[in-house]
Design a protein around this motif. Structure first.
Motif, short mmCIF file in Angstrom:
data_model
loop_
_atom_site.label_atom_id
_atom_site.label_comp_id
_atom_site.label_asym_id
_atom_site.label_seq_id
_atom_site.Cartn_x
_atom_site.Cartn_y
_atom_site.Cartn_z
N VAL A 354 0.85 -1.19 0.00
CA VAL A 354 0.00 0.00 0.00
C VAL A 354 0.89 1.24 0.00
O VAL A 354 0.68 2.18 -0.77
CB VAL A 354 -0.94 0.00 1.23
CG1 VAL A 354 -1.66 1.33 1.36
CG2 VAL A 354 -1.93 -1.14 1.12
N ALA A 355 1.94 1.22 0.83
CA ALA A 355 2.84 2.37 0.90
C ALA A 355 3.51 2.61 -0.45
O ALA A 355 3.75 3.74 -0.86
CB ALA A 355 3.89 2.14 1.98
N GLY A 356 3.78 1.53 -1.17
CA GLY A 356 4.41 1.64 -2.49
C GLY A 356 3.53 2.39 -3.48
O GLY A 356 4.01 2.99 -4.43
N GLY A 357 2.23 2.32 -3.25
CA GLY A 357 1.29 3.16 -4.01
C GLY A 357 0.94 2.69 -5.41
O GLY A 357 -0.20 2.31 -5.63
N ASN A 358 1.88 2.65 -6.29
CA ASN A 358 1.58 2.44 -7.70
C ASN A 358 0.97 1.05 -7.97
O ASN A 358 1.64 0.03 -7.90
CB ASN A 358 2.88 2.60 -8.51
CG ASN A 358 2.61 2.57 -9.99
OD1 ASN A 358 1.62 1.99 -10.44
ND2 ASN A 358 3.49 3.21 -10.74
N GLU A 359 -0.33 1.06 -8.30
CA GLU A 359 -1.06 -0.21 -8.43
C GLU A 359 -0.52 -1.06 -9.59
O GLU A 359 -0.39 -2.27 -9.48
CB GLU A 359 -2.54 0.08 -8.64
CG GLU A 359 -3.42 -1.00 -8.04
CD GLU A 359 -4.87 -0.62 -8.17
OE1 GLU A 359 -5.54 -1.25 -8.99
OE2 GLU A 359 -5.31 0.30 -7.46
N ALA A 360 -0.21 -0.36 -10.69
CA ALA A 360 0.27 -1.10 -11.87
C ALA A 360 1.58 -1.81 -11.54
O ALA A 360 1.77 -2.98 -11.88
CB ALA A 360 0.45 -0.15 -13.03
N ASN A 362 2.54 -2.68 -8.60
CA ASN A 362 2.30 -3.69 -7.57
C ASN A 362 1.64 -4.94 -8.11
O ASN A 362 1.55 -5.94 -7.41
CB ASN A 362 1.39 -3.12 -6.47
CG ASN A 362 2.21 -2.35 -5.44
OD1 ASN A 362 3.38 -2.60 -5.28
ND2 ASN A 362 1.56 -1.41 -4.77
N PHE A 363 1.14 -4.88 -9.34
CA PHE A 363 0.33 -5.97 -9.87
C PHE A 363 1.07 -7.31 -9.85
O PHE A 363 2.20 -7.42 -10.29
CB PHE A 363 -0.11 -5.65 -11.30
CG PHE A 363 -0.98 -6.71 -11.89
CD1 PHE A 363 -2.33 -6.76 -11.58
CD2 PHE A 363 -0.45 -7.68 -12.73
CE1 PHE A 363 -3.13 -7.76 -12.11
CE2 PHE A 363 -1.26 -8.68 -13.25
CZ PHE A 363 -2.60 -8.71 -12.94
N ASP A 391 5.33 -10.90 -11.35
CA ASP A 391 5.30 -9.60 -10.71
C ASP A 391 5.63 -8.55 -11.77
O ASP A 391 6.62 -8.69 -12.48
CB ASP A 391 6.37 -9.60 -9.60
CG ASP A 391 6.11 -8.54 -8.57
OD1 ASP A 391 5.75 -7.43 -8.97
OD2 ASP A 391 6.28 -8.85 -7.37
N ARG A 392 4.76 -7.51 -11.89
CA ARG A 392 5.01 -6.47 -12.90
C ARG A 392 6.36 -5.79 -12.70
O ARG A 392 6.97 -5.34 -13.65
CB ARG A 392 3.91 -5.40 -12.79
CG ARG A 392 2.63 -5.76 -13.50
CD ARG A 392 2.51 -5.00 -14.83
NE ARG A 392 1.39 -5.52 -15.58
CZ ARG A 392 0.17 -5.05 -15.49
NH1 ARG A 392 -0.09 -4.03 -14.72
NH2 ARG A 392 -0.80 -5.59 -16.19
N SER A 393 6.77 -5.70 -11.43
CA SER A 393 7.99 -4.93 -11.16
C SER A 393 9.26 -5.71 -11.50
O SER A 393 10.36 -5.20 -11.45
CB SER A 393 8.02 -4.50 -9.70
OG SER A 393 7.99 -5.67 -8.91
#
Ligand SMILES: Nc1ncnc2c1ncn2[C@@H]1O[C@H](COP(=O)(O)OP(=O)(O)O)[C@@H](O)[C@H]1O
Ligand SMILES: Nc1ccn([C@@H]2O[C@H](COP(=O)(O)OP(=O)(O)O)[C@@H](O)[C@H]2O)c(=O)n1
Length: 427
Positions: A354-360, A362-363, A391-393
């Protein structure tokens, strides 16, 4: 669930074990491709042609009961089972196209599609008595057509007098009335598992219910009991019912033989009737019924695992906490060989996301292969599988072997599966 699918499941297990290098049914050794997978595909196709659903429990060579994760077990050999990107429990193969349309694994149906068991038998055969026990053990909602009709009389409904007269005469109330009551009761309930008792009582009941609701029962329980015993029980029932007198009882027997037995014959012909000797004691009757309901628990457990994993992927902490026992223990790579207890350790990762924020970014998406659900008793189950995490990242796909131990507990009067321990290691 039925005899046929159990035999088919045996055949699949045998096929799998022939191509497995270690233990007879170890899913982690299932072939992902090659001749073993082809043999399995052939089994799947032949099942599809036969219109058979792959469902519920199977018995392996050692006699242990195992649940198949819908068609996942088979697809795990032929391809992969997707756990995200679409409805929970949806299946997709990534290796190659499979004959999906012809195979409808019942466990992959949306959770909202009701699972129904009809409970039939002569008046006084013990339907109500056993339904109460099944509700208590398996968390079904019990709907008695007779009780709903009697409540309708009491409610002062315009149909009340007609229903009262029919019951007094031992006749069957028109389907439209009974089906409306059943539909309403089902809609008002927050479960998807129903025991419908004393219905369908004639061909009209059966055909109209199917037409109106689109629901076919998983199976029917038929309580077989001779008239002399039924009469003895009904005269001793003492519930103050207007129809428990010798004159109406005889009429009800006649109606049962003429109208209800043909319905039971129908289900017998399509392999959905489970005949129970209802002359035995209450306990013995329940012992005969009990194993028929185990597969529902396996399905519930599999669904709980699916929702939990989806919750983990989407960073949904409330789903995670709903399915995990507060005292859950875990071994996982993040804990560097230590056993962690409680949810704090795991909550950290949800909060970090959640703290990381970016949903895309985090996908995350999990794909489960080789799933096996094993019920140890009606309140404890083991779920094992391999989980591929994309993991998208990162372009790296991680593979984990996971074992989850679940316990079924009553929470606010409702049964819920809670994850009490898990073990995750890099595959
Ligand atoms: N296995 C059994 N042996 C003896 N009596 C039974 C048994 N099961 C139920 N009964 C009794 O028989 C009567 C009818 O049972 P009930 O469950 O009301 O039947 P139904 O719902 O089929 O009409 C009740 O008084 C019940 O307590
Ligand atoms: N599907 C149904 C179920 C019950 N009924 C009526 O309700 C009466 C009592 O049914 P019940 O299921 O409560 O009781 P038993 O006859 O099984 O003991 C039946 O005799 C019918 O008159 C009906 O008309 N249609």
């Amino acid at each position: 669930m039925g005899g046929r699918s159990r035999l088919v499941n045996r055949a699949i297990l045998r096929t799998l074990s022939q191509h497995s290098s270690s233990s007879s049914s170890s899913p982690s050794t299932l072939p992902a491709s090659g001749s073993g997978a082809n043999a399995v595909r052939e089994e799947v196709k032949s099942l599809g042609r036969a219109g058979g659903a792959i469902l519920g429990s199977a018995v392996d060579e050692s006699g242990a009961r195992k649940a198949q994760w819908g068609a996942g077990w088979v697809f795990a050999a032929a391809g992969l089972v997707g756990m995200s990107g679409g409805a929970v429990g949806s299946l997709h193969t990534q290796a190659e196209e499979e004959p999906k349309a012809s195979i409808v694994p019942e466990v992959a149906r949306p959770a909202s599609k009701p699972r129904v068991v009809f409970v039939l038998g002569g008046p006084g055969s013990g339907k109500g008595t056993q339904c109460a026990k099944i509700v208590d053990s398996y968390g079904f909602v019990h709907l008695s057509a007779g009780d709903l009709l009697r409540a309708e009389i009491k409610s002062g409904s315009p149909d009340g007098t007609m229903i009262q007269n029919m019951i007094k005469e031992g006749k069957i109330v028109p389907s439209s009335v009974t089906i409306n009551l059943l539909k309403k009761a089902m809609a008002e309930s927050n479960t998807d598992k129903f025991l419908i008792d004393g219905f369908p009582r004639n061909e009209e009941n059966r055909a109209d219910f199917e037409k109106v609701t689109g629901i076919l029962p998983e199976f029917i329980l038929f309580f077989d009991c001779p008239e002399t015993e039924l009469e003895r029980r009904l005269l001793g029932r003492n519930e103050g019912r207007v129809d428990d007198n010798i004159e109406t009882i005889r009429k009800r027997f006649k109606v049962f033989i003429e109208s209800s037995l043909p319905v039971i014959d129908h289900y017998e012909k399509i392999g959905k009737a489970r005949k129970i000797d209802a002359t035995k004691s209450r306990e013995e009757v329940f012992n005969a019924i009990d194993p028929l309901f185990r597969p529902f628990l396996e399905t519930d457990l599999q669904r709980a695992t699916e929702v939990l994993l989806k919750g983990i992927d989407s960073g949904d902490l409330s789903t995670y906490e709903r399915f995990c026992d507060p005292g859950m223990t875990a071994f996982e790579p993040e804990a560097s060989g230590h056993l962690v207890k409680g949810l704090d350790f795991h909550r950290f990762y949800f909060n970090k996301k959640v703290a990381g924020g970016n949903e895309a970014e985090n996908f995350r998406q999990s794909t489960v292969t080789s799933p096996v659900v094993t019920l140890l008793d009606s309140n404890v189950g083991l779920v094992t599988y391999t989980r591929l995490v994309q993991d998208r990242s990162s372009s790296e796909v991680k593979a984990y072997n996971e074992t989850r131990l679940w316990q079924r507990k009553k929470v606010n009067g409702q049964f819920e599966w809670k994850n009490v321990h898990f073990h995750r290691s890099l595959a």
